[in-house]
Design a protein around this motif. Sequence first.
Motif, mmCIF file in Angstrom:
data_model
loop_
_atom_site.group_PDB
_atom_site.id
_atom_site.type_symbol
_atom_site.label_atom_id
_atom_site.label_comp_id
_atom_site.label_asym_id
_atom_site.label_seq_id
_atom_site.Cartn_x
_atom_site.Cartn_y
_atom_site.Cartn_z
ATOM 1 N N ARG A 7 -15.467 -49.678 56.036
ATOM 2 C CA ARG A 7 -15.189 -48.954 57.276
ATOM 3 C C ARG A 7 -13.714 -48.579 57.391
ATOM 4 N N MET A 8 -12.850 -49.357 56.741
ATOM 5 C CA MET A 8 -11.425 -49.038 56.766
ATOM 6 C C MET A 8 -11.100 -47.809 55.917
ATOM 7 N N LEU A 9 -11.974 -47.493 54.970
ATOM 8 C CA LEU A 9 -11.671 -46.449 53.997
ATOM 9 C C LEU A 9 -12.751 -45.372 54.012
ATOM 10 N N PRO A 10 -12.861 -44.607 55.082
ATOM 11 C CA PRO A 10 -13.866 -43.544 55.133
ATOM 12 C C PRO A 10 -13.638 -42.532 54.019
ATOM 13 N N GLY A 11 -14.747 -42.123 53.400
ATOM 14 C CA GLY A 11 -14.644 -41.150 52.324
ATOM 15 C C GLY A 11 -14.346 -41.750 50.965
ATOM 16 N N MET A 12 -14.248 -43.076 50.885
ATOM 17 C CA MET A 12 -13.969 -43.717 49.604
ATOM 18 C C MET A 12 -15.099 -43.444 48.623
ATOM 19 N N GLU A 13 -14.756 -43.168 47.395
ATOM 20 C CA GLU A 13 -15.756 -42.878 46.374
ATOM 21 C C GLU A 13 -15.756 -43.962 45.295
ATOM 22 N N TYR A 14 -16.908 -44.090 44.647
ATOM 23 C CA TYR A 14 -17.083 -45.004 43.534
ATOM 24 C C TYR A 14 -17.676 -44.244 42.367
ATOM 25 N N SER A 15 -17.331 -44.645 41.179
ATOM 26 C CA SER A 15 -17.990 -44.100 39.999
ATOM 27 C C SER A 15 -19.359 -44.762 39.835
ATOM 28 N N THR A 16 -20.335 -43.987 39.425
ATOM 29 C CA THR A 16 -21.667 -44.555 39.193
ATOM 30 C C THR A 16 -21.713 -45.374 37.915
ATOM 31 N N GLN A 189 -18.123 -37.549 37.006
ATOM 32 C CA GLN A 189 -17.533 -36.305 37.503
ATOM 33 C C GLN A 189 -17.212 -36.379 38.986
ATOM 34 N N ARG A 190 -17.997 -37.122 39.748
ATOM 35 C CA ARG A 190 -17.729 -37.248 41.179
ATOM 36 C C ARG A 190 -16.342 -37.820 41.434
ATOM 37 N N MET A 191 -15.952 -38.831 40.634
ATOM 38 C CA MET A 191 -14.628 -39.416 40.803
ATOM 39 C C MET A 191 -13.533 -38.447 40.374
ATOM 40 N N HIS A 192 -13.789 -37.674 39.331
ATOM 41 C CA HIS A 192 -12.812 -36.659 38.918
ATOM 42 C C HIS A 192 -12.586 -35.651 40.048
ATOM 43 N N THR A 193 -13.670 -35.242 40.699
ATOM 44 C CA THR A 193 -13.557 -34.287 41.800
ATOM 45 C C THR A 193 -12.817 -34.907 42.984
ATOM 46 N N PHE A 194 -13.179 -36.128 43.325
ATOM 47 C CA PHE A 194 -12.561 -36.817 44.460
ATOM 48 C C PHE A 194 -11.066 -37.005 44.237
ATOM 49 N N LEU A 195 -10.690 -37.514 43.083
ATOM 50 C CA LEU A 195 -9.282 -37.797 42.820
ATOM 51 C C LEU A 195 -8.474 -36.540 42.531
#
Length: 295
Positions: A7-16, A189-195
Amino acid sequence: MNLKYMRMLPGMEYSTTPAPEPDDHEGVVRITVDTAEQVPRKPDGVTLRRGLRYHEGLRLDLHTPSTPGRHPLVVYLPGGGFAVAPRAMARRERAFIAASGYAVASVQYRTTRQKATYRQGLADAQAAIGYLTGRAEDFGIDPGRIGVWGESAGGYMASLVGLEDERIGAVVDKFGAVDIARLAEGFDQRMHTFLGNPDNAVNRYGAAEANPADLARPGAPAFLLLHGDDDRVIPPAQTLELHLALRAAGVDSTRYLLTGAGHGHLALSGEQSRQWTSLQVMTLVRDFLDRNLRG
């Protein structure tokens, strides 16, 4: 996964998928952690002062041993993706180190929520050290023995502080970022896009401008680096890059790779998270501090 930290980090992503761990190197120790024995939640012989105002409205929490005398100071810099720096983080682990004879301060520092960059965050860490050493007698601190410790974004900050401040005698970096430009390497790829998004907190904090590995120098303090091989937020290659740079500069650096461990309290399961609060791992931290701040 710990929902409080999510909850402290909205939008946080993880690699699958986890990032591959590079080949073994000198000074890298792979361990399997026994999570059965955990550090106590509230050890005896420790006093906690909460919310000490140290600089421009920023606060810190300070654990101190009940035993008399001057104790080495360990400054803890919490993680939070450069968006938050919650000083309540790792209270259990901090209390364990304090019960071992250390004054342990958890420091709130400015992040992107205050429209800050890493430069302001470093200035805050330095201000906290100045505040604590300036009141060394009141808090029972030995100002000649100082260590820094951080996790994730806080590990990045602790490494920078340790390599820029000659007063620091020991650095503990748990799964910290190092080379922000390569933070997504090995992830999906999701993490590449996010970062790669310039609007996320990692990029707005300007941390890509300062790589701790570039600051490795002879005479730098000893480092203890720890990382899980199933970390889906910061790839293990990050702490390896710093470890190799430190060793190349002749610095005492040891790196532990924890089998099956994730990203601290943001791990994928409770069992992964329990590795970081295990007596086995926290004893490694305590023994490292003893060697470098008491030896």
